[in-house]
Design a protein around this motif. Structure first.
Motif, PDB file in Angstrom:
ATOM      1  N   LYS A 191       0.840  -1.208   0.000  1.00  0.00           N
ATOM      2  CA  LYS A 191       0.000   0.000   0.000  1.00  0.00           C
ATOM      3  C   LYS A 191       0.870   1.251   0.000  1.00  0.00           C
ATOM      4  O   LYS A 191       1.926   1.287   0.637  1.00  0.00           O
ATOM      5  CB  LYS A 191      -0.911   0.027   1.227  1.00  0.00           C
ATOM      6  CG  LYS A 191      -1.844   1.246   1.303  1.00  0.00           C
ATOM      7  CD  LYS A 191      -2.744   1.168   2.516  1.00  0.00           C
ATOM      8  CE  LYS A 191      -3.592   2.418   2.669  1.00  0.00           C
ATOM      9  NZ  LYS A 191      -4.551   2.587   1.562  1.00  0.00           N
ATOM     10  N   ILE A 237      -7.746 -11.988   6.260  1.00  0.00           N
ATOM     11  CA  ILE A 237      -7.801 -10.531   6.116  1.00  0.00           C
ATOM     12  C   ILE A 237      -8.258 -10.135   4.718  1.00  0.00           C
ATOM     13  O   ILE A 237      -7.689 -10.580   3.726  1.00  0.00           O
ATOM     14  CB  ILE A 237      -6.431  -9.894   6.412  1.00  0.00           C
ATOM     15  CG1 ILE A 237      -6.015 -10.202   7.846  1.00  0.00           C
ATOM     16  CG2 ILE A 237      -6.471  -8.388   6.187  1.00  0.00           C
ATOM     17  CD1 ILE A 237      -4.631  -9.705   8.192  1.00  0.00           C
ATOM     18  N   ASP A 238      -9.277  -9.288   4.677  1.00  0.00           N
ATOM     19  CA  ASP A 238      -9.704  -8.660   3.432  1.00  0.00           C
ATOM     20  C   ASP A 238      -9.125  -7.251   3.433  1.00  0.00           C
ATOM     21  O   ASP A 238      -9.583  -6.386   4.172  1.00  0.00           O
ATOM     22  CB  ASP A 238     -11.230  -8.617   3.354  1.00  0.00           C
ATOM     23  CG  ASP A 238     -11.729  -8.003   2.048  1.00  0.00           C
ATOM     24  OD1 ASP A 238     -10.894  -7.508   1.267  1.00  0.00           O
ATOM     25  OD2 ASP A 238     -12.958  -8.017   1.820  1.00  0.00           O
ATOM     26  N   ASN A 240      -9.436  -4.948   1.455  1.00  0.00           N
ATOM     27  CA  ASN A 240     -10.370  -3.898   1.056  1.00  0.00           C
ATOM     28  C   ASN A 240     -11.021  -3.261   2.281  1.00  0.00           C
ATOM     29  O   ASN A 240     -11.432  -2.105   2.248  1.00  0.00           O
ATOM     30  CB  ASN A 240     -11.457  -4.475   0.139  1.00  0.00           C
ATOM     31  CG  ASN A 240     -10.927  -4.852  -1.220  1.00  0.00           C
ATOM     32  OD1 ASN A 240     -10.072  -4.161  -1.767  1.00  0.00           O
ATOM     33  ND2 ASN A 240     -11.422  -5.946  -1.776  1.00  0.00           N
ATOM     34  N   ASP A 241     -11.101  -4.047   3.376  1.00  0.00           N
ATOM     35  CA  ASP A 241     -11.701  -3.557   4.627  1.00  0.00           C
ATOM     36  C   ASP A 241     -10.664  -3.236   5.697  1.00  0.00           C
ATOM     37  O   ASP A 241     -10.984  -2.582   6.687  1.00  0.00           O
ATOM     38  CB  ASP A 241     -12.673  -4.608   5.192  1.00  0.00           C
ATOM     39  CG  ASP A 241     -13.855  -4.852   4.265  1.00  0.00           C
ATOM     40  OD1 ASP A 241     -14.258  -3.901   3.569  1.00  0.00           O
ATOM     41  OD2 ASP A 241     -14.359  -5.991   4.235  1.00  0.00           O
ATOM     42  N   TYR A 242      -9.449  -3.709   5.511  1.00  0.00           N
ATOM     43  CA  TYR A 242      -8.413  -3.612   6.549  1.00  0.00           C
ATOM     44  C   TYR A 242      -8.156  -2.172   6.977  1.00  0.00           C
ATOM     45  O   TYR A 242      -7.933  -1.889   8.159  1.00  0.00           O
ATOM     46  CB  TYR A 242      -7.127  -4.246   6.024  1.00  0.00           C
ATOM     47  CG  TYR A 242      -6.023  -4.409   7.038  1.00  0.00           C
ATOM     48  CD1 TYR A 242      -6.036  -5.444   7.961  1.00  0.00           C
ATOM     49  CD2 TYR A 242      -4.950  -3.521   7.073  1.00  0.00           C
ATOM     50  CE1 TYR A 242      -5.020  -5.608   8.882  1.00  0.00           C
ATOM     51  CE2 TYR A 242      -3.922  -3.673   7.990  1.00  0.00           C
ATOM     52  CZ  TYR A 242      -3.960  -4.714   8.894  1.00  0.00           C
ATOM     53  OH  TYR A 242      -2.956  -4.855   9.809  1.00  0.00           O
ATOM     54  N   LYS A 244     -10.259   0.492   6.490  1.00  0.00           N
ATOM     55  CA  LYS A 244     -11.462   1.331   6.423  1.00  0.00           C
ATOM     56  C   LYS A 244     -11.682   2.173   7.675  1.00  0.00           C
ATOM     57  O   LYS A 244     -12.344   3.209   7.614  1.00  0.00           O
ATOM     58  CB  LYS A 244     -12.690   0.463   6.159  1.00  0.00           C
ATOM     59  CG  LYS A 244     -13.089  -0.441   7.316  1.00  0.00           C
ATOM     60  CD  LYS A 244     -14.356  -1.214   6.991  1.00  0.00           C
ATOM     61  CE  LYS A 244     -14.792  -2.085   8.179  1.00  0.00           C
ATOM     62  NZ  LYS A 244     -16.043  -2.819   7.883  1.00  0.00           N
ATOM     63  N   ASP A 245     -11.133   1.759   8.826  1.00  0.00           N
ATOM     64  CA  ASP A 245     -11.376   2.480  10.074  1.00  0.00           C
ATOM     65  C   ASP A 245     -10.220   3.383  10.483  1.00  0.00           C
ATOM     66  O   ASP A 245     -10.212   3.892  11.616  1.00  0.00           O
ATOM     67  CB  ASP A 245     -11.660   1.495  11.220  1.00  0.00           C
ATOM     68  CG  ASP A 245     -12.987   0.772  11.047  1.00  0.00           C
ATOM     69  OD1 ASP A 245     -13.866   1.333  10.372  1.00  0.00           O
ATOM     70  OD2 ASP A 245     -13.132  -0.343  11.568  1.00  0.00           O
ATOM     71  N   THR A 257     -11.608  -0.364  18.165  1.00  0.00           N
ATOM     72  CA  THR A 257     -12.846  -0.085  17.441  1.00  0.00           C
ATOM     73  C   THR A 257     -12.897   1.382  17.041  1.00  0.00           C
ATOM     74  O   THR A 257     -12.283   2.246  17.681  1.00  0.00           O
ATOM     75  CB  THR A 257     -14.081  -0.417  18.301  1.00  0.00           C
ATOM     76  OG1 THR A 257     -14.049   0.356  19.505  1.00  0.00           O
ATOM     77  CG2 THR A 257     -14.123  -1.897  18.640  1.00  0.00           C
ATOM     78  N   HIS A 279     -11.595  11.414   5.390  1.00  0.00           N
ATOM     79  CA  HIS A 279     -11.870   9.984   5.559  1.00  0.00           C
ATOM     80  C   HIS A 279     -13.187   9.661   4.875  1.00  0.00           C
ATOM     81  O   HIS A 279     -14.048  10.545   4.704  1.00  0.00           O
ATOM     82  CB  HIS A 279     -11.925   9.614   7.052  1.00  0.00           C
ATOM     83  CG  HIS A 279     -11.932   8.133   7.299  1.00  0.00           C
ATOM     84  ND1 HIS A 279     -13.089   7.430   7.563  1.00  0.00           N
ATOM     85  CD2 HIS A 279     -10.922   7.218   7.313  1.00  0.00           C
ATOM     86  CE1 HIS A 279     -12.790   6.151   7.740  1.00  0.00           C
ATOM     87  NE2 HIS A 279     -11.476   5.997   7.583  1.00  0.00           N
ATOM     88  N   SER A 280     -13.342   8.396   4.490  1.00  0.00           N
ATOM     89  CA  SER A 280     -14.546   8.000   3.750  1.00  0.00           C
ATOM     90  C   SER A 280     -15.826   8.133   4.572  1.00  0.00           C
ATOM     91  O   SER A 280     -16.920   8.219   4.006  1.00  0.00           O
ATOM     92  CB  SER A 280     -14.395   6.554   3.262  1.00  0.00           C
ATOM     93  OG  SER A 280     -14.220   5.665   4.357  1.00  0.00           O
ATOM     94  N   THR A 281     -15.705   8.147   5.914  1.00  0.00           N
ATOM     95  CA  THR A 281     -16.889   8.252   6.773  1.00  0.00           C
ATOM     96  C   THR A 281     -17.268   9.695   7.078  1.00  0.00           C
ATOM     97  O   THR A 281     -18.198   9.927   7.841  1.00  0.00           O
ATOM     98  CB  THR A 281     -16.643   7.517   8.107  1.00  0.00           C
ATOM     99  OG1 THR A 281     -15.506   8.111   8.770  1.00  0.00           O
ATOM    100  CG2 THR A 281     -16.374   6.036   7.867  1.00  0.00           C
TER     101      THR A 281
END
Length: 347
Positions: A191, A237-238, A240-242, A244-245, A257, A279-281
């Motif tokens: 990445k 582990i995906d 694509n989601d690793y 995201k947070d 969390t 961030h995406s959120t």
């Protein structure tokens, strides 16, 4: 007539021309398009006679049975095109519009061509050019931000190849404190963030157990294939989601969390943040008060991003993060005030 690489490329180029209903290709135009591709890849050219033979071969019912028709226009001029708009001798070929998009993509990829350092990318671009009979332009119309002095870029191609081909690695890694650590890593993912590259993989560790490690390429001293070790595949582990947070690449161990982080920007910076979310959120809580909320696991990269906005942002929640940012601002202020005092002592 044998179908070798040279011939197959000619058929691909001709097929592309016959499928293009936006342009009229005369025999000389077909010759130019074919020779341009041949010269770039093989340094060779063919004659008009060869093009006519290729058209005859493609029309042959036993081979491609291509519905190539010669259309007359402007008196004696003649152009060649498929009668059937949907026909192609290659079922998985791209449309003329898609080729234009692919050409733009090749232009952008070619920006990173750098000889042996990016040999893997050179191979990808060459395969695209050969497979679809397209090449990028020589004009420099796109720029990318990159650090030319960044170390470790020469490792990028082989690390990606190791991840793709499931090859475990012996990696000698130097920490920020200068300590060199040797370990076995099973590479999973690569990445880029903030102009740096990072390798993620399962690191074997007798003391702490196997865990997912994050290795910055600029701190890898050297690596080699661990042929004596059986590769441990990634089953959990995906990626694509690793990420995201989080902001960046570091998963904070003390924040497992995501939690709401509320930021207040001044009116000058707020429109910029809306146009380029951090961030995406990200969501707007109050446009007039310039309040935003993101849901993340706070880490060092988030703190660095907040500090990059300087006095244009204020952390409102969570309280612990606000306090932590405030404490660091106070420490920074003390340094500046101390320097100012020292500079004026002798006045």
């Amino acid at each position: 007539m044998p179908v070798n690489k040279n011939a197959l490329l000619r058929y691909q180029i001709l097929d592309r021309c016959f499928s293009d209903f936006h342009r009229k290709y005369e025999i000389e135009d077909l010759l130019d398009k074919v020779n341009e591709a041949l010269y770039d890849l093989y340094g060779t050219e063919v004659s008009i006679r060869q093009i006519r033979d290729d058209i005859k071969y493609m029309r042959d019912r036993v081979t491609y049975d291509a519905p190539i028709k010669a259309y007359q226009y402007d008196g004696k001029k003649c152009y060649y095109r498929y009668e059937d708009r949907n026909f192609s001798i290659f079922n998985n070929e791209l449309s003329a519009e898609e080729v234009s998009t692919l050409r733009s993509t090749i232009d952008m990829l070619a920006r990173f061509r750098d000889g042996s350092k990016n040999a893997w990318l050179e191979e990808v671009i060459s395969n695209l050019e050969y497979r679809f009979g397209v090449k990028g332009t020589t004009e420099n119309v796109v720029s990318f931000e990159q650090n030319e002095q960044l170390k470790g870029l020469e490792f990028l191609g082989e690390l990606i190849d190791s991840a793709v081909n499931h090859v475990p690695l012996h990696i000698l890694y130097r920490t920020f404190k200068g300590k060199e650590i040797s370990s076995i890593v099973h590479p999973y993912h690569v990445k880029q963030f903030n102009n740096r590259w990072f390798l993620f993989g399962l690191e074997e560790n007798e003391e702490y157990g196997n865990h997912i490690a994050n290795k910055a390429l600029d701190r890898i001293v050297k690596f080699s294939r661990a042929n004596e070790v059986e590769y441990i595949p990634n089953k959990d582990i995906d990626f694509n989601d690793y990420f995201k947070d989080i902001v960046g690449v570091t998963l904070p161990e003390d924040h497992t969390t995501a939690e709401p982080v509320i930021l207040k920007f001044d009116g000058e910076r707020f429109p910029y943040i809306i146009s380029k979310p951090i961030h995406s959120t990200q969501e707007i809580l109050d446009k007039e008060k310039c309040l935003l909320r993101i849901n993340v696991r706070p880490n060092n990269e988030l703190e660095a991003l907040i500090f990059s906005f300087g006095p244009h942002v204020e952390v409102l929640e969570p309280a612990w993060l606000r306090q932590q940012i405030g404490d660091k601002i106070e420490e920074t202020l003390k340094k500046y005030l101390s320097e100012k005092k020292d500079c004026t002592d002798n006045i």
